[in-house]
Motif scaffolding. Sequence first.
Motif, PDB file in Angstrom:
ATOM      1  N   LYS A  20     -12.944  13.338 -62.671  1.00  0.00           N
ATOM      2  CA  LYS A  20     -14.209  12.548 -61.578  1.00  0.00           C
ATOM      3  C   LYS A  20     -14.603  14.760 -62.186  1.00  0.00           C
ATOM      4  O   LYS A  20     -15.976  14.484 -62.843  1.00  0.00           O
ATOM      5  CB  LYS A  20     -14.373  12.685 -60.688  1.00  0.00           C
ATOM      6  CG  LYS A  20     -15.803  12.265 -60.270  1.00  0.00           C
ATOM      7  CD  LYS A  20     -15.633  10.995 -58.560  1.00  0.00           C
ATOM      8  CE  LYS A  20     -17.061  10.641 -58.182  1.00  0.00           C
ATOM      9  NZ  LYS A  20     -16.155   9.930 -57.385  1.00  0.00           N
ATOM     10  N   ARG A  75     -14.929  15.774 -66.076  1.00  0.00           N
ATOM     11  CA  ARG A  75     -16.588  14.682 -66.764  1.00  0.00           C
ATOM     12  C   ARG A  75     -17.695  14.825 -66.694  1.00  0.00           C
ATOM     13  O   ARG A  75     -18.338  15.245 -66.842  1.00  0.00           O
ATOM     14  CB  ARG A  75     -16.833  13.489 -65.656  1.00  0.00           C
ATOM     15  CG  ARG A  75     -14.914  12.139 -67.081  1.00  0.00           C
ATOM     16  CD  ARG A  75     -14.900  10.342 -66.612  1.00  0.00           C
ATOM     17  NE  ARG A  75     -14.127  10.346 -66.943  1.00  0.00           N
ATOM     18  CZ  ARG A  75     -13.414   9.772 -68.048  1.00  0.00           C
ATOM     19  NH1 ARG A  75     -14.911  10.009 -68.838  1.00  0.00           N
ATOM     20  NH2 ARG A  75     -12.296   9.616 -68.958  1.00  0.00           N
ATOM     21  N   PHE A  76     -17.708  15.272 -64.738  1.00  0.00           N
ATOM     22  CA  PHE A  76     -19.064  16.459 -64.304  1.00  0.00           C
ATOM     23  C   PHE A  76     -19.391  17.561 -65.078  1.00  0.00           C
ATOM     24  O   PHE A  76     -20.570  18.059 -65.868  1.00  0.00           O
ATOM     25  CB  PHE A  76     -18.999  16.729 -62.607  1.00  0.00           C
ATOM     26  CG  PHE A  76     -20.169  17.215 -62.577  1.00  0.00           C
ATOM     27  CD1 PHE A  76     -21.675  17.113 -62.129  1.00  0.00           C
ATOM     28  CD2 PHE A  76     -19.717  18.793 -62.210  1.00  0.00           C
ATOM     29  CE1 PHE A  76     -21.880  17.797 -62.049  1.00  0.00           C
ATOM     30  CE2 PHE A  76     -20.515  19.663 -61.725  1.00  0.00           C
ATOM     31  CZ  PHE A  76     -21.609  19.537 -60.915  1.00  0.00           C
ATOM     32  N   LYS A  91     -18.268  18.476 -68.271  1.00  0.00           N
ATOM     33  CA  LYS A  91     -18.671  17.472 -69.592  1.00  0.00           C
ATOM     34  C   LYS A  91     -19.643  17.039 -69.574  1.00  0.00           C
ATOM     35  O   LYS A  91     -20.742  17.530 -70.721  1.00  0.00           O
ATOM     36  CB  LYS A  91     -17.237  17.103 -70.353  1.00  0.00           C
ATOM     37  CG  LYS A  91     -15.592  17.861 -70.590  1.00  0.00           C
ATOM     38  CD  LYS A  91     -16.272  19.013 -71.302  1.00  0.00           C
ATOM     39  CE  LYS A  91     -15.853  18.841 -73.007  1.00  0.00           C
ATOM     40  NZ  LYS A  91     -16.231  19.934 -73.417  1.00  0.00           N
ATOM     41  N   LYS A  92     -19.867  16.006 -68.891  1.00  0.00           N
ATOM     42  CA  LYS A  92     -21.418  15.451 -69.412  1.00  0.00           C
ATOM     43  C   LYS A  92     -22.005  15.408 -68.385  1.00  0.00           C
ATOM     44  O   LYS A  92     -23.517  16.085 -69.277  1.00  0.00           O
ATOM     45  CB  LYS A  92     -20.683  13.717 -68.552  1.00  0.00           C
ATOM     46  CG  LYS A  92     -19.262  12.799 -69.276  1.00  0.00           C
ATOM     47  CD  LYS A  92     -19.764  12.380 -71.046  1.00  0.00           C
ATOM     48  CE  LYS A  92     -18.634  11.407 -71.139  1.00  0.00           C
ATOM     49  NZ  LYS A  92     -18.731  11.259 -72.378  1.00  0.00           N
ATOM     50  N   ARG A  93     -22.213  15.759 -67.089  1.00  0.00           N
ATOM     51  CA  ARG A  93     -22.947  16.374 -66.558  1.00  0.00           C
ATOM     52  C   ARG A  93     -24.043  18.044 -67.023  1.00  0.00           C
ATOM     53  O   ARG A  93     -25.027  18.249 -66.859  1.00  0.00           O
ATOM     54  CB  ARG A  93     -23.110  16.478 -65.202  1.00  0.00           C
ATOM     55  CG  ARG A  93     -22.946  14.625 -64.910  1.00  0.00           C
ATOM     56  CD  ARG A  93     -24.545  14.353 -64.267  1.00  0.00           C
ATOM     57  NE  ARG A  93     -24.977  14.827 -63.272  1.00  0.00           N
ATOM     58  CZ  ARG A  93     -24.753  15.062 -62.002  1.00  0.00           C
ATOM     59  NH1 ARG A  93     -24.485  13.944 -61.493  1.00  0.00           N
ATOM     60  NH2 ARG A  93     -25.764  15.266 -61.110  1.00  0.00           N
ATOM     61  N   LEU A  94     -22.854  18.675 -66.948  1.00  0.00           N
ATOM     62  CA  LEU A  94     -23.498  19.945 -67.125  1.00  0.00           C
ATOM     63  C   LEU A  94     -22.842  20.548 -68.297  1.00  0.00           C
ATOM     64  O   LEU A  94     -23.734  21.751 -68.958  1.00  0.00           O
ATOM     65  CB  LEU A  94     -22.035  21.027 -66.141  1.00  0.00           C
ATOM     66  CG  LEU A  94     -22.465  20.995 -64.841  1.00  0.00           C
ATOM     67  CD1 LEU A  94     -21.489  22.241 -64.232  1.00  0.00           C
ATOM     68  CD2 LEU A  94     -23.748  21.025 -64.375  1.00  0.00           C
ATOM     69  N   ARG A  95     -22.781  19.759 -69.250  1.00  0.00           N
ATOM     70  CA  ARG A  95     -22.768  19.731 -71.014  1.00  0.00           C
ATOM     71  C   ARG A  95     -21.730  21.130 -71.303  1.00  0.00           C
ATOM     72  O   ARG A  95     -23.149  21.585 -71.860  1.00  0.00           O
ATOM     73  CB  ARG A  95     -23.621  19.444 -71.791  1.00  0.00           C
ATOM     74  CG  ARG A  95     -24.683  18.035 -70.897  1.00  0.00           C
ATOM     75  CD  ARG A  95     -26.047  18.699 -71.635  1.00  0.00           C
ATOM     76  NE  ARG A  95     -25.871  16.428 -71.565  1.00  0.00           N
ATOM     77  CZ  ARG A  95     -26.014  15.572 -71.987  1.00  0.00           C
ATOM     78  NH1 ARG A  95     -25.414  15.803 -73.053  1.00  0.00           N
ATOM     79  NH2 ARG A  95     -26.323  14.023 -72.099  1.00  0.00           N
ATOM     80  N   LEU A 138     -22.901  25.191 -58.879  1.00  0.00           N
ATOM     81  CA  LEU A 138     -23.062  24.019 -58.999  1.00  0.00           C
ATOM     82  C   LEU A 138     -21.594  23.569 -59.350  1.00  0.00           C
ATOM     83  O   LEU A 138     -21.532  21.702 -58.597  1.00  0.00           O
ATOM     84  CB  LEU A 138     -23.508  23.724 -60.206  1.00  0.00           C
ATOM     85  CG  LEU A 138     -25.353  24.362 -61.192  1.00  0.00           C
ATOM     86  CD1 LEU A 138     -24.963  23.914 -62.123  1.00  0.00           C
ATOM     87  CD2 LEU A 138     -25.810  23.460 -59.821  1.00  0.00           C
ATOM     88  N   PHE A 141     -20.161  19.782 -56.306  1.00  0.00           N
ATOM     89  CA  PHE A 141     -19.852  19.028 -56.681  1.00  0.00           C
ATOM     90  C   PHE A 141     -18.280  18.769 -56.226  1.00  0.00           C
ATOM     91  O   PHE A 141     -17.636  17.958 -55.396  1.00  0.00           O
ATOM     92  CB  PHE A 141     -19.680  19.219 -58.022  1.00  0.00           C
ATOM     93  CG  PHE A 141     -19.558  17.917 -58.709  1.00  0.00           C
ATOM     94  CD1 PHE A 141     -20.049  16.753 -58.861  1.00  0.00           C
ATOM     95  CD2 PHE A 141     -17.610  17.631 -58.678  1.00  0.00           C
ATOM     96  CE1 PHE A 141     -19.422  15.626 -59.284  1.00  0.00           C
ATOM     97  CE2 PHE A 141     -16.882  16.425 -59.488  1.00  0.00           C
ATOM     98  CZ  PHE A 141     -17.704  15.615 -60.142  1.00  0.00           C
ATOM     99  N   LYS A 161     -18.639  15.687 -53.946  1.00  0.00           N
ATOM    100  CA  LYS A 161     -17.704  14.463 -53.909  1.00  0.00           C
ATOM    101  C   LYS A 161     -16.571  14.254 -53.842  1.00  0.00           C
ATOM    102  O   LYS A 161     -15.778  13.331 -54.601  1.00  0.00           O
ATOM    103  CB  LYS A 161     -18.589  13.963 -55.508  1.00  0.00           C
ATOM    104  CG  LYS A 161     -19.363  14.032 -56.986  1.00  0.00           C
ATOM    105  CD  LYS A 161     -20.167  13.066 -55.771  1.00  0.00           C
ATOM    106  CE  LYS A 161     -21.840  13.424 -56.852  1.00  0.00           C
ATOM    107  NZ  LYS A 161     -22.284  11.763 -55.666  1.00  0.00           N
TER     108      LYS A 161
END
Length: 355
Positions: free
Chosen positions: A220, A223-224, A226-230, A257, A261, A265
């Motif tokens: 989880k 993915r945060f 890679k996907k959210r923070l890019r 950040l 998270f 989370k």
Amino acid sequence: MIHNIYDNLISLENILNCWNEFKKGKSKKYDVMEFERYLEDNIFKLHSELVGLTYRHDPYVKFDIYDPKHRIIHKAEVKDRLVHHIVFKELYKIFNPTFIYHSYSSRDNKGTHLAVKNLSDTLRKVSSNYIQPVYVLKCDIKKFFHSVSHQKLFAIIKNRVKDPKFLWLIWQIISSFSTPVENFPQRERERELKENFLEKKGLPIGNLTSQIFANIFLDKFDRFVKKRLRIKHYFRYADDFAIVDQDREYLEGLIVLIENFLDEKLDLKLHPQKVEIRKFSQGIDFLGYVILPRYIVLRTKTKKRMFRKIKAKKQKLDRGLITKESFNQSLQSYYGLLKHCQGYKLKLEIDKYIE
């Protein structure tokens, strides 16, 4: 979503196949020999308990290791470790294909050496062959295995696994252990007592299943990142992770950040003494190695620990407590360690020592 897998999982054929895999390299261990002495009875009894949903995990045996730092290991009985093996195989098959590439712990064809190599290659590319400055944010999670929430972990697994019987078995393992309050510093005990009363936490270090649970739980976070923070250049091994970028201020801004998270989370915290940003030219200490421009060396602590273990093994060999074959097997594992860095001089030191 995965349905209806429990019956195949607990078939006598699968249990026996998993037993044959489990006992590899352990067949001379006393507890494994005792289990195998009455193998048919033990397998049929376990099978009956799994079919009837009456299986219960036995208590763990606690012991301490110092390698190099103090760790408390909780070892399960052979019966339960066989169940761990069965569950690990199935969860690995379900979840491993969905993990990000740069998650390196407890995965086939991954591991510390590939993580270090890929981080080194990335540092070379981002620095334009060691010309441009580049920085690494390196962190690890405070008391990670002690802090994993049972409910949060189980909720993540339930999103993929829908077989109620398999979920029941997974819960038997997750709930078989919770972090003892005495493992926390005095100032944290009151808070942890309150939290653990409401919600159990902790995975036992040493369990095979703890390894796949850790990857499932931290996926989880992956993915945060890679996907959210890019973030493009991110590497994780268990609860250690590193992020590469040319902009130091950007990396500094990521820390809050990431902290937010993990706290909100996953109810996890970064280790305050193990959050650092280093310039590549200073050397990047990661997973037992130090990565420098143009070469990699063994971390000083790793080197000292290696020589300490070789010395202890040599003393056992000289006193006839281990065989020459056993000593040579250990030696080859250390030589293998040196193949992944500038280790030629260290190999000569070892050769000279054991002459």
